[in-house]
Design a protein around this motif. Structure first.
Motif, short mmCIF file in Angstrom:
data_model
loop_
_atom_site.label_atom_id
_atom_site.label_comp_id
_atom_site.label_asym_id
_atom_site.label_seq_id
_atom_site.Cartn_x
_atom_site.Cartn_y
_atom_site.Cartn_z
N GLY A 49 -58.05 -15.73 33.78
CA GLY A 49 -58.25 -14.95 32.57
C GLY A 49 -58.08 -13.46 32.80
N VAL A 50 -56.86 -13.08 33.18
CA VAL A 50 -56.58 -11.69 33.53
C VAL A 50 -56.62 -10.80 32.29
N LEU A 51 -57.21 -9.61 32.45
CA LEU A 51 -57.22 -8.60 31.39
C LEU A 51 -56.17 -7.55 31.71
N LYS A 52 -55.23 -7.36 30.78
CA LYS A 52 -54.14 -6.40 31.00
C LYS A 52 -54.59 -5.02 30.51
N GLY A 53 -54.58 -4.06 31.44
CA GLY A 53 -55.03 -2.70 31.12
C GLY A 53 -53.88 -1.75 30.91
N HIS A 54 -54.17 -0.44 31.10
CA HIS A 54 -53.18 0.61 30.89
C HIS A 54 -51.99 0.45 31.83
N GLY A 55 -50.80 0.65 31.30
CA GLY A 55 -49.59 0.59 32.12
C GLY A 55 -49.06 -0.80 32.36
N THR A 56 -49.57 -1.79 31.62
CA THR A 56 -49.09 -3.17 31.79
C THR A 56 -48.67 -3.71 30.43
#
Length: 327
Positions: A49-56
Motif C-alpha cells: 500500500g505505497v503512498l505516492k508523495g511529491h515528485g512521483t
C-alpha cells in the motif's frame, strides 16, 4: 556546464569538463540507486500500500519520477527530493533576511522566499536583556533596534494565519554589521547542525542561511551593550561621556582592520566561486579555497578569474577522491 559564466580558453574548458565528469562519476557511484530523472521508474512493493508523495506519478501501473532528484522513503511514503528547488522554510531553519518595512509591532523581512516573513516585537530579545512585556514605548523605539535595509539573522518559528513568522530569542541572532551579504541558490546550502561558524585564523564570522543568504563579516563577541550602558549609568562614580567622545567610540567600534577586511573579501569570493561552479557550500570547502588562494599568492580580485575556478574544480575532485579512499 551548469550555467557557468566564466570566460574560458579551450584548454580551460577541457580541464573543467574533465573535472566535472569526474565529480559526476564519483557522486553517481554513491547515489546510483537513489538518483532518478524524469520518467524513471521507482521500484516499490504495491502489496504494502505505497503512498505516492511529491515528485512521483502513476504511469501504466508503475510509480515514476516527475522531477530529477533522490528517492526518499518514510514508512509507506515514497517521494523524490529535488536537487534544485526554491527555498521551502522549515521550523528551526537559520535564515538571513533584509528588513523592508517597519510595521506595527513587527518587522517585515525579505528572505528569498515566495512571500515575506515577519519578525514580531514579542519574538525577540529586547536590547536591555530583561524578559518583560512589550510596551508602547518599545513599539515607538522599534527603529532603534532594526530599520529598513538592515540585515538580520533569525530562526524560522513557523507559519501562522498571516504568514511566515521568525524569532530571534538568542544573542547569536540579531542585526549583522561589518560584512558582506551574498545570495546563492538555496539548494547549495544544506541543512546542518551548525550554521554559525567562526573562522578563527582569519577573524571572520560565517553564517550559512538555509534560504541562500550567506553572511561573511567581522567576528563579533556575543555581548549585550545596553546592559553595560545601564550599569555605567547607574554607577555615580563613572562620568558620563560627552558627545564627541561617544562619536569617537562609535567610530572605533565600527572600524574593521584592513587585514580582516581582506579576509572577508577572500571568504566572500570563495562563496562566489562555489556558487558559479554549482558546488555545495560548506565551511570546510570555503576554508580550503581561501588557503588555496593564499598559497598561490593570488590577489583578491583574481579569485574570480577563470583559471582559479578551474583550479577549485580540480581541487574538489582530489578532495572527494581522498575522502572516498579513507572510507
Amino acid at each position: 556546464m551548469r550555467g557557468i559564466q566564466l570566460t574560458l580558453s579551450q584548454t580551460q574548458k577541457i580541464r573543467l569538463q574533465k573535472a566535472l565528469e569526474q565529480l559526476e562519476s564519483l557522486s553517481s557511484k554513491v547515489n546510483s540507486d537513489a538518483s532518478v530523472t524524469i520518467a524513471d521508474s521507482i521500484p516499490v512493493n504495491h502489496e504494502d500500500g505505497v503512498l505516492k508523495g511529491h515528485g512521483t506519478g502513476d504511469l501504466n501501473g508503475e510509480v515514476v519520477a516527475t522531477v530529477c532528484g533522490v528517492v526518499e522513503r518514510v514508512n509507506k511514503l515514497v517521494y523524490v527530493r529535488s536537487l534544485r528547488s526554491r527555498y521551502k522554510p522549515e521550523v528551526g531553519d537559520i535564515i538571513i533576511g533584509r528588513v523592508i518595512e517597519v510595521a506595527q509591532k513587527r518587522w517585515r523581512l525579505e528572505i528569498n522566499y515566495s512571500q515575506d516573513a515577519f519578525l514580531m516585537l514579542s519574538s525577540m530579545n529586547m536590547p536591555d536583556g530583561v524578559q518583560r512585556r512589550r510596551t508602547s514605548v518599545d513599539e515607538l523605539n522599534m527603529r532603534c533596534i532594526f530599520e529598513e535595509k538592515d540585515v538580520v539573522c533569525a530562526e524560522v518559528r513557523g507559519f501562522q494565519h498571516d504568514g511566515l513568522h521568525l524569532q530571534a530569542r538568542s544573542k547569536k541572532y540579531g542585526k549583522l554589521n561589518s560584512g558582506q551579504l551574498l545570495t546563492v541558490p538555496p539548494y547549495l546550502v544544506k541543512r546542518q547542525k551548525l550554521h554559525f561558524h567562526h573562522l578563527e585564523q582569519y577573524g571572520v564570522d560565517l553564517i550559512l542561511g538555509c534560504n541562500g543568504f550567506i553572511w561573511v563579516g567581522e567576528h563579533v563577541e556575543a555581548r549585550d551593550e545596553m546592559v553595560e550602558d545601564q550599569v555605567n549609568q547607574s554607577d555615580p562614580q563613572v562620568p558620563s561621556p560627552n558627545k564627541n567622545s561617544r562619536d569617537l567610540e562609535e567610530q572605533e567600534k565600527n572600524y574593521t582592520a584592513l587585514e580582516t577586511r581582506k579576509y572577508i573579501c577572500r571568504a566572500a569570493n570563495a562563496v562566489r566561486v562555489l556558487s558559479t561552479l554549482g558546488f555545495v557550500i560548506t565551511v570546510e570547502i570555503i576554508k580550503g579555497i581561501i588557503d588555496l588562494s593564499l598559497s598561490l599568492n593570488l590577489d583578491i580580485h583574481d579569485m574570480l578569474g577563470s583559471e582559479f575556478g578551474v583550479l577549485v574544480a580540480e581541487r574538489e575532485v582530489e578532495r572527494r577522491s581522498s575522502s572516498k579512499r579513507k572510507r
